[in-house]
Design a protein around this motif. Structure first.
Motif, PDB file in Angstrom:
ATOM      1  N   GLY A 278       5.400  -2.033  -4.921  1.00  0.00           N
ATOM      2  CA  GLY A 278       4.186  -2.023  -4.115  1.00  0.00           C
ATOM      3  C   GLY A 278       3.278  -3.199  -4.427  1.00  0.00           C
TER       4      GLY A 278
ATOM      5  N   LEU B 255       2.532   1.956  -3.275  1.00  0.00           N
ATOM      6  CA  LEU B 255       1.574   2.360  -4.300  1.00  0.00           C
ATOM      7  C   LEU B 255       1.031   3.769  -4.063  1.00  0.00           C
ATOM      8  N   PHE B 256       0.813   4.135  -2.795  1.00  0.00           N
ATOM      9  CA  PHE B 256       0.139   5.397  -2.510  1.00  0.00           C
ATOM     10  C   PHE B 256       1.007   6.464  -1.846  1.00  0.00           C
ATOM     11  N   GLN B 257       2.168   6.100  -1.323  1.00  0.00           N
ATOM     12  CA  GLN B 257       3.124   7.047  -0.741  1.00  0.00           C
ATOM     13  C   GLN B 257       4.526   6.672  -1.208  1.00  0.00           C
ATOM     14  N   PRO B 258       4.752   6.654  -2.514  1.00  0.00           N
ATOM     15  CA  PRO B 258       5.992   6.082  -3.047  1.00  0.00           C
ATOM     16  C   PRO B 258       7.273   6.801  -2.614  1.00  0.00           C
TER      17      PRO B 258
ATOM     18  N   SER C 261       5.813   1.413  -8.134  1.00  0.00           N
ATOM     19  CA  SER C 261       4.501   0.756  -8.215  1.00  0.00           C
ATOM     20  C   SER C 261       4.656  -0.756  -8.299  1.00  0.00           C
TER      21      SER C 261
ATOM     22  N   TYR D  95       0.838  -1.197   0.000  1.00  0.00           N
ATOM     23  CA  TYR D  95       0.000   0.000   0.000  1.00  0.00           C
ATOM     24  C   TYR D  95       0.875   1.249   0.000  1.00  0.00           C
ATOM     25  N   ARG D  96       1.882   1.254   0.860  1.00  0.00           N
ATOM     26  CA  ARG D  96       2.733   2.447   1.004  1.00  0.00           C
ATOM     27  C   ARG D  96       3.470   2.748  -0.294  1.00  0.00           C
TER      28      ARG D  96
ATOM     29  N   GLU E 248       7.915  10.824  -9.384  1.00  0.00           N
ATOM     30  CA  GLU E 248       7.502  11.601 -10.553  1.00  0.00           C
ATOM     31  C   GLU E 248       8.506  11.472 -11.694  1.00  0.00           C
TER      32      GLU E 248
END
Length: 123
Positions: free
Chosen positions: A52, A24-27, A49, A21-22, A41
């Motif tokens: 994750g 994927l959503f807080q890379p 990703s 999760y981390r 970015e």
């Protein structure tokens, strides 16, 4: 010992789901915690990703094995999965990460996973 073995296995599997999760959503923060920072970015976004998804899937597979097949299958799974944090130790060291992170996080994780596997084999 049964409760300890199952509890440790579930905690480790859920931790993999959390790591997935981390990433994927807080890379960015997940990569920094891994020990080799990467900017999501930039070109690293897809790789973060992938990590994750890999980590989250390993956690789900571990939970499925434990509850649908049993302790012995989960133990063998953990023995195999321990190769990942051992490899992560080398990756961190090869890419400028600190020895503290490489051994204190990744190598230590591999040892905990192998201890959990041992406990599951003993059940």
């Amino acid at each position: 010992m049964l409760v300890t073995a199952y509890t440790l296995a579930v905690v480790l599997d859920l931790f993999c789901v959390f790591l997935g999760y981390r990433f994927l959503f807080q890379p960015a923060s997940a990569a920094a915690g891994y020990g080799v920072p990467a900017r999501p970015e930039g070109d690293a976004g897809a790789y973060l990703s992938i990590k994750g998804l890999r980590d989250g899937t390993l956690g789900v597979v571990g939970l499925a094995l434990l509850f649908l097949v049993g302790a012995r299958a989960e133990a063998w799974f953990m023995v195999c999965v321990a190769l990942i944090p051992l490899g992560d130790t080398l990756i961190v060291l090869r890419n400028g990460g600190t020895r503290a992170v490489a051994f204190g996080i990744h190598f230590a994780t591999a040892m905990v996973v192998l201890i959990a596997a041992g406990l599951l084999f003993a059940v």
